[in-house]
Motif scaffolding. Sequence first.
Motif, PDB file in Angstrom:
ATOM      1  N   ARG A 422       0.827  -1.222   0.000  1.00 14.92           N
ATOM      2  CA  ARG A 422       0.000   0.000   0.000  1.00 14.92           C
ATOM      3  C   ARG A 422       0.856   1.265   0.000  1.00 14.92           C
ATOM      4  O   ARG A 422       0.316   2.363  -0.076  1.00 14.92           O
ATOM      5  CB  ARG A 422      -0.926   0.008   1.225  1.00 14.92           C
ATOM      6  CG  ARG A 422      -1.905  -1.137   1.278  1.00 14.92           C
ATOM      7  CD  ARG A 422      -2.996  -0.877   2.323  1.00 14.92           C
ATOM      8  NE  ARG A 422      -2.460  -0.640   3.646  1.00 14.92           N
ATOM      9  CZ  ARG A 422      -2.205  -1.601   4.542  1.00 14.92           C
ATOM     10  NH1 ARG A 422      -2.420  -2.865   4.214  1.00 14.92           N
ATOM     11  NH2 ARG A 422      -1.730  -1.320   5.740  1.00 14.92           N
ATOM     12  N   GLY A 423       2.156   1.095   0.134  1.00 21.44           N
ATOM     13  CA  GLY A 423       2.983   2.294   0.186  1.00 21.44           C
ATOM     14  C   GLY A 423       4.454   1.993  -0.074  1.00 21.44           C
ATOM     15  O   GLY A 423       4.952   0.904   0.209  1.00 21.44           O
ATOM     16  N   ILE A 424       5.140   2.997  -0.634  1.00 25.89           N
ATOM     17  CA  ILE A 424       6.592   2.925  -0.829  1.00 25.89           C
ATOM     18  C   ILE A 424       7.153   4.201  -0.210  1.00 25.89           C
ATOM     19  O   ILE A 424       7.368   5.203  -0.889  1.00 25.89           O
ATOM     20  CB  ILE A 424       6.954   2.816  -2.328  1.00 25.89           C
ATOM     21  CG1 ILE A 424       6.184   1.653  -2.962  1.00 25.89           C
ATOM     22  CG2 ILE A 424       8.460   2.620  -2.515  1.00 25.89           C
ATOM     23  CD1 ILE A 424       6.409   1.499  -4.453  1.00 25.89           C
ATOM     24  N   PRO A 425       7.352   4.210   1.123  1.00 23.10           N
ATOM     25  CA  PRO A 425       7.697   5.457   1.831  1.00 23.10           C
ATOM     26  C   PRO A 425       9.071   6.004   1.488  1.00 23.10           C
ATOM     27  O   PRO A 425       9.279   7.203   1.452  1.00 23.10           O
ATOM     28  CB  PRO A 425       7.623   5.048   3.304  1.00 23.10           C
ATOM     29  CG  PRO A 425       7.833   3.566   3.295  1.00 23.10           C
ATOM     30  CD  PRO A 425       7.244   3.061   2.022  1.00 23.10           C
ATOM     31  N   ASN A 426      10.046   5.120   1.265  1.00 26.79           N
ATOM     32  CA  ASN A 426      11.387   5.552   0.883  1.00 26.79           C
ATOM     33  C   ASN A 426      11.742   4.895  -0.444  1.00 26.79           C
ATOM     34  O   ASN A 426      11.112   3.928  -0.857  1.00 26.79           O
ATOM     35  CB  ASN A 426      12.409   5.144   1.949  1.00 26.79           C
ATOM     36  CG  ASN A 426      12.100   5.770   3.289  1.00 26.79           C
ATOM     37  OD1 ASN A 426      11.965   6.977   3.384  1.00 26.79           O
ATOM     38  ND2 ASN A 426      11.968   4.945   4.321  1.00 26.79           N
ATOM     39  N   LYS A 427      12.753   5.422  -1.092  1.00 27.47           N
ATOM     40  CA  LYS A 427      13.133   4.831  -2.375  1.00 27.47           C
ATOM     41  C   LYS A 427      13.669   3.415  -2.169  1.00 27.47           C
ATOM     42  O   LYS A 427      14.623   3.207  -1.442  1.00 27.47           O
ATOM     43  CB  LYS A 427      14.147   5.714  -3.094  1.00 27.47           C
ATOM     44  CG  LYS A 427      13.499   6.957  -3.693  1.00 27.47           C
ATOM     45  CD  LYS A 427      14.307   7.494  -4.854  1.00 27.47           C
ATOM     46  CE  LYS A 427      13.528   8.585  -5.586  1.00 27.47           C
ATOM     47  NZ  LYS A 427      14.262   9.077  -6.770  1.00 27.47           N
ATOM     48  N   TYR A 442      -0.056  -2.167  -6.324  1.00 27.35           N
ATOM     49  CA  TYR A 442       0.030  -1.031  -5.408  1.00 27.35           C
ATOM     50  C   TYR A 442      -1.396  -0.645  -5.024  1.00 27.35           C
ATOM     51  O   TYR A 442      -2.123  -0.039  -5.805  1.00 27.35           O
ATOM     52  CB  TYR A 442       0.758   0.138  -6.088  1.00 27.35           C
ATOM     53  CG  TYR A 442       1.041   1.315  -5.195  1.00 27.35           C
ATOM     54  CD1 TYR A 442       2.020   1.240  -4.211  1.00 27.35           C
ATOM     55  CD2 TYR A 442       0.333   2.503  -5.337  1.00 27.35           C
ATOM     56  CE1 TYR A 442       2.291   2.327  -3.399  1.00 27.35           C
ATOM     57  CE2 TYR A 442       0.598   3.599  -4.529  1.00 27.35           C
ATOM     58  CZ  TYR A 442       1.582   3.506  -3.549  1.00 27.35           C
ATOM     59  OH  TYR A 442       1.837   4.584  -2.746  1.00 27.35           O
ATOM     60  N   LYS A 443      -1.809  -1.018  -3.799  1.00 24.17           N
ATOM     61  CA  LYS A 443      -3.192  -0.828  -3.360  1.00 24.17           C
ATOM     62  C   LYS A 443      -3.320   0.483  -2.593  1.00 24.17           C
ATOM     63  O   LYS A 443      -3.222   0.513  -1.367  1.00 24.17           O
ATOM     64  CB  LYS A 443      -3.640  -2.008  -2.496  1.00 24.17           C
ATOM     65  CG  LYS A 443      -3.660  -3.340  -3.218  1.00 24.17           C
ATOM     66  CD  LYS A 443      -4.116  -4.473  -2.322  1.00 24.17           C
ATOM     67  CE  LYS A 443      -5.591  -4.341  -1.990  1.00 24.17           C
ATOM     68  NZ  LYS A 443      -6.075  -5.538  -1.250  1.00 24.17           N
ATOM     69  N   SER A 444      -3.501   1.545  -3.325  1.00 23.26           N
ATOM     70  CA  SER A 444      -3.635   2.863  -2.719  1.00 23.26           C
ATOM     71  C   SER A 444      -4.591   3.698  -3.561  1.00 23.26           C
ATOM     72  O   SER A 444      -4.795   3.421  -4.750  1.00 23.26           O
ATOM     73  CB  SER A 444      -2.272   3.549  -2.629  1.00 23.26           C
ATOM     74  OG  SER A 444      -2.396   4.871  -2.146  1.00 23.26           O
ATOM     75  N   LEU A 445      -5.171   4.714  -2.938  1.00 21.09           N
ATOM     76  CA  LEU A 445      -6.065   5.601  -3.688  1.00 21.09           C
ATOM     77  C   LEU A 445      -5.288   6.426  -4.709  1.00 21.09           C
ATOM     78  O   LEU A 445      -5.817   6.792  -5.761  1.00 21.09           O
ATOM     79  CB  LEU A 445      -6.811   6.523  -2.719  1.00 21.09           C
ATOM     80  CG  LEU A 445      -7.785   5.837  -1.753  1.00 21.09           C
ATOM     81  CD1 LEU A 445      -8.394   6.864  -0.802  1.00 21.09           C
ATOM     82  CD2 LEU A 445      -8.876   5.102  -2.510  1.00 21.09           C
ATOM     83  N   ASP A 446      -4.033   6.734  -4.374  1.00 18.78           N
ATOM     84  CA  ASP A 446      -3.181   7.504  -5.275  1.00 18.78           C
ATOM     85  C   ASP A 446      -2.213   6.572  -6.006  1.00 18.78           C
ATOM     86  O   ASP A 446      -1.741   5.582  -5.446  1.00 18.78           O
ATOM     87  CB  ASP A 446      -2.379   8.551  -4.497  1.00 18.78           C
ATOM     88  CG  ASP A 446      -3.286   9.539  -3.776  1.00 18.78           C
ATOM     89  OD1 ASP A 446      -4.295   9.943  -4.375  1.00 18.78           O
ATOM     90  OD2 ASP A 446      -2.988   9.872  -2.613  1.00 18.78           O
ATOM     91  N   ARG A 447      -1.926   6.898  -7.250  1.00 16.35           N
ATOM     92  CA  ARG A 447      -0.952   6.132  -8.022  1.00 16.35           C
ATOM     93  C   ARG A 447       0.466   6.577  -7.651  1.00 16.35           C
ATOM     94  O   ARG A 447       0.675   7.689  -7.157  1.00 16.35           O
ATOM     95  CB  ARG A 447      -1.221   6.287  -9.519  1.00 16.35           C
ATOM     96  CG  ARG A 447      -2.612   5.792  -9.929  1.00 16.35           C
ATOM     97  CD  ARG A 447      -2.833   5.946 -11.420  1.00 16.35           C
ATOM     98  NE  ARG A 447      -1.975   5.070 -12.188  1.00 16.35           N
ATOM     99  CZ  ARG A 447      -2.253   3.797 -12.456  1.00 16.35           C
ATOM    100  NH1 ARG A 447      -3.381   3.250 -12.011  1.00 16.35           N
ATOM    101  NH2 ARG A 447      -1.428   3.053 -13.167  1.00 16.35           N
TER     102      ARG A 447
END
Length: 503
Positions: A422-427, A442-447
């Motif tokens: 659901r997220g990739i907080p850091n590279k 990638y399960k998120s509201l934003d791409r």
Amino acid sequence: MNSTTTTTTTDRFYSIWRNRYIRDCIRCNVCRDNVINVTIEYINDNHRYLSLFTYNDKVEYNIIIQFQIINIDDVIKYTKSNHRELIDSIYIVPNFQIDNSDDSDEEDVETKQREQQLSKELMYSFHQGLRILSFPVVYQHPIGRNHKLPDSITDLHIDCGYLYDVNSPFVDMILSELPPQLKKLYLSRDLDINVPMCTIPDTLEVFEFATTSENFKHFVVPPNKRFQDCLLQVECGQDLEWVAQHTWVHRAKFASYYFDPTYVIPSHLTDIDIHARFDKLGRGVLPVSLTKLTIYEHKEPLEVGVLPPGLLDLELHYYDHQLEQGHLPDSLTKLIMRDYEKPLKPHVFGNRLKSLTLVSFNEEIQAQSLPHSLEYLDLPVFRGSFEHVGPLDNLNELKIPHLHTSVAILLQNVTKIDITTRGIPNKVFLKDTAIQDLYLLYKSLDRYNLYPGFFPSAVLNIEIRGLDIKMKGVIPDSCVSLNTDQTNLNTKLLPSSINIVKY
């Protein structure tokens, strides 16, 4: 291609197509393992073509012509059809029902009575040759005469829908004389059986029914039969006494108000679900034959040797005691823990575990705590690091809420992986891993916009959902196939090595 070649090729095709055996084989292979949903109108218009499939063809190639009954009009069409013998499967939708309410309008009463009569007649009108029948229990009163289903039926599915403790004289009538070629029988768990005796045919391979011994006791089962999908709902000691004598049932579920942890459970049971709350299990309570176990709440810590040494599949709810080496058998291949929130210590899971799900876990993962045998890892809330874990070379599916940078260590030697996050907080850089086939959801509201170095440098096939490619260099030159849900992808950003792009 010149005209001579064209003529030769055409002649060759027609010479093959004229061979009836080859033509039938081609037709059957094209439709192999297909369910062809039809209406009566479609059958009437195309019966000449559908009849080209013989009964044996449809059985051998698993071709099913299916008709759904949704309303009373479908009933009328089916009973009056001259080509209904072409139908292999009838599915009566669960919400199909006749309105039995009183109505002062005389015309409406007559209509409802006619519909009730038609629906009853349907159950006496199923044609010989029908193989699969699925219907809801809608009759709560006697039908009026003895009846049995066509001998051709091999799959029978009876569903109670949203009804509870259902008794149906019509179903009892059917169960008293099951079709002699029946292979699969599904009975809804809320069905009450009142037939004196139900003889299971030797042909039955699958029997799915979850109920008490009061319902199971009506069935007469051939010797040496064991049905994987029969589950005994244990509500009293008599249920356990019954199952001890009837080894064709080898799954049991203890209700929330009944479980005696000192009781010795019948030795042939292989699958037990303990939904009751209790303090702890003692040694010898669970049978050594057990391969699957679900425990709703075990209040005290597990002791070494309590779980059977051959257990393969374990699910623990409401267990949050520190796991130590020896608490779990080394035989485990699948483990689900829903409320475990303690650090993972070394060698707790043994070296055969393939599937691990820790629903609430967000603690430290110590070195040598995750076995190299893992193929599936699901940590829905874990936000920590995998730096102490090292490579898991057999992993092929990973589900985590955030991709930590240390995930590259985990996947260092993996060649094929499915990742859900659901997220990739850091590279995160996967460029130095050995991954060749990558699926990423990638399960998120934003791409999320990808960047160079994210993908493995040797990757061949990429499938991504919820991620965008908006700069050059994101996709490595090694990639030959890209599958994406990005609608505005600029293909000029892709390397020339890609020859397949799917949207």
